[in-house]
Write a protein that holds these residues in place. Structure first.
Motif, PDB file in Angstrom:
ATOM      1  N   UNK A  40       0.816  -1.221   0.000  1.00  0.00           N
ATOM      2  CA  UNK A  40       0.000   0.000   0.000  1.00  0.00           C
ATOM      3  C   UNK A  40       0.848   1.268   0.000  1.00  0.00           C
ATOM      4  N   UNK A  41       2.158   1.137   0.185  1.00  0.00           N
ATOM      5  CA  UNK A  41       3.039   2.308   0.164  1.00  0.00           C
ATOM      6  C   UNK A  41       4.320   1.963  -0.576  1.00  0.00           C
ATOM      7  N   UNK A  42       4.898   2.975  -1.202  1.00  0.00           N
ATOM      8  CA  UNK A  42       6.064   2.736  -2.065  1.00  0.00           C
ATOM      9  C   UNK A  42       7.338   3.379  -1.541  1.00  0.00           C
ATOM     10  N   UNK A  43       7.252   4.090  -0.436  1.00  0.00           N
ATOM     11  CA  UNK A  43       8.440   4.747   0.122  1.00  0.00           C
ATOM     12  C   UNK A  43       8.305   4.838   1.633  1.00  0.00           C
ATOM     13  N   UNK A  44       9.425   5.102   2.284  1.00  0.00           N
ATOM     14  CA  UNK A  44       9.409   5.287   3.729  1.00  0.00           C
ATOM     15  C   UNK A  44       8.545   6.488   4.107  1.00  0.00           C
ATOM     16  N   UNK A  45       8.592   7.524   3.268  1.00  0.00           N
ATOM     17  CA  UNK A  45       7.781   8.712   3.526  1.00  0.00           C
ATOM     18  C   UNK A  45       6.295   8.370   3.518  1.00  0.00           C
ATOM     19  N   UNK A  46       5.877   7.562   2.522  1.00  0.00           N
ATOM     20  CA  UNK A  46       4.475   7.144   2.463  1.00  0.00           C
ATOM     21  C   UNK A  46       4.107   6.292   3.676  1.00  0.00           C
ATOM     22  N   UNK A  47       5.030   5.416   4.072  1.00  0.00           N
ATOM     23  CA  UNK A  47       4.782   4.545   5.220  1.00  0.00           C
ATOM     24  C   UNK A  47       4.528   5.369   6.479  1.00  0.00           C
ATOM     25  N   UNK A  48       5.393   6.348   6.730  1.00  0.00           N
ATOM     26  CA  UNK A  48       5.229   7.168   7.930  1.00  0.00           C
ATOM     27  C   UNK A  48       3.979   8.039   7.848  1.00  0.00           C
ATOM     28  N   UNK A  49       3.616   8.458   6.628  1.00  0.00           N
ATOM     29  CA  UNK A  49       2.382   9.243   6.472  1.00  0.00           C
ATOM     30  C   UNK A  49       1.166   8.420   6.863  1.00  0.00           C
ATOM     31  N   UNK A  50       1.152   7.142   6.459  1.00  0.00           N
ATOM     32  CA  UNK A  50       0.047   6.256   6.827  1.00  0.00           C
ATOM     33  C   UNK A  50       0.023   5.997   8.329  1.00  0.00           C
TER      34      UNK A  50
END
Length: 299
Positions: A40-50
């Motif tokens: 569901x996420x493609x980067x560490x930034x996306x992961x932390x946003x979720x």
């Protein structure tokens, strides 16, 4: 923010501490449990946003701000984030009456002598200064004890109190967390050594500042109860440590002068797919159960 009011709340108020501080290494697992898989996420930034979205959902839930949660421990990126347009620490205190803490450790070293020390914390003084400006009241720093090795446990506690001294120098309150693993084959023996080392460390602690002790719920009920009367201890709190919510609460009820500081047990039944009504209902039930175990004890 009023540190006097926060101190009174942390010392006296009935309730418990919510640990919302999963960091980089444990974030994918926490998100997966919440129902968000790595695809569901493609980067560490996306992961932390979720992850931030999940934490904000918890913080904004009516179940979280009914005065049963007295404090919350935040990951650094959560501290730096917003709830709507407000910094998270300000939102917690001003909107919810919840005291904000910051997790400052950067993970664990490899196991040696049956323990895992904290990794070095770079730029600690800078981080503490920034946290204080954002309204953070205190910090949390975790290390791990696996075996009843006196030398290893002594080293853990020496490091914990060293970091605590730095935290106290910034007029912040450190949560000292030497976690004894619940699956340790020597858990009771390790806890007896830990009790002795924590006591000696308190006696050597310079200045007048207070600390909070966060420990695994002990095998022997009330093992740490006397710490609540110590002039250098603001509160004694318990981590859930992998116990299920029900098991953690049953054990916590047997330990007087100890409140919860749960993470996994707090969030184990929350899912991204749940409607707000379902999500809030589950969180309310969990909050009530943890509050009851923290406040209403059994003999």
């Amino acid at each position: 923010m009023s540190n006097t009011k926060m101190a009174q709340q942390m010392s006296q108020a009935p309730g418990f501490i919510a640990a919302l501080d999963q960091s980089g290494g444990s974030t994918p697992k926490a998100l997966g449990h919440y129902g968000i898989e790595p695809g569901a996420y493609s980067s560490e930034q996306d992961m932390f946003a979720l992850m931030h979205e999940m934490r904000v959902r918890i913080i904004k839930s009516p179940a979280f701000s009914d005065h049963k949660v007295i404090a919350a421990i935040l990951f650094e990126k959560t501290m730096d984030g917003l709830v709507d347009t407000m910094p998270v620490p300000s939102y917690l205190w001003d909107k919810c009456g919840i005291v904000p803490f910051l997790k400052i450790d950067k993970g664990l070293e490899a196991e040696e002598h049956g323990v895992q020390l904290m990794k070095p914390i770079p730029d600690l003084n800078s981080l503490l200064s920034r946290a204080a400006k954002l309204g953070i009241y205190g910090t949390k720093e975790r290390s791990v004890i696996r075996l009843a090795d006196k030398n290893g446990i002594s080293e853990i506690i020496h490091q914990q109190y060293q970091v605590a001294e730095t935290v106290l120098s910034h007029q912040l309150v450190p949560i000292i967390e030497p976690e004894v693993l619940v699956q340790s084959p020597e858990k009771a023996e390790a806890e007896n050594i830990l009790l002795e080392e924590l006591t000696q460390g308190l006696q050597k602690l310079p200045g007048q500042g207070k600390v909070i002790l966060k420990v695994t719920i002990p095998e022997k009920a009330d093992l740490y109860a006397e710490f609540a009367k110590h002039p250098r201890v603001q509160r004694v709190v318990a981590l859930s440590g992998g116990y299920s919510l029900d098991e953690a609460c049953i054990k916590l009820k047997k330990n007087h002068n100890m409140i919860a500081s749960f993470s996994r047990a707090l969030m184990e039944d929350l899912r991204a797919s749940q409607s707000n009504t379902v999500f809030d209902g589950i969180l309310k039930k969990v909050v009530n159960e943890i509050y009851d175990a923290s406040v209403n004890k059994v003999e």
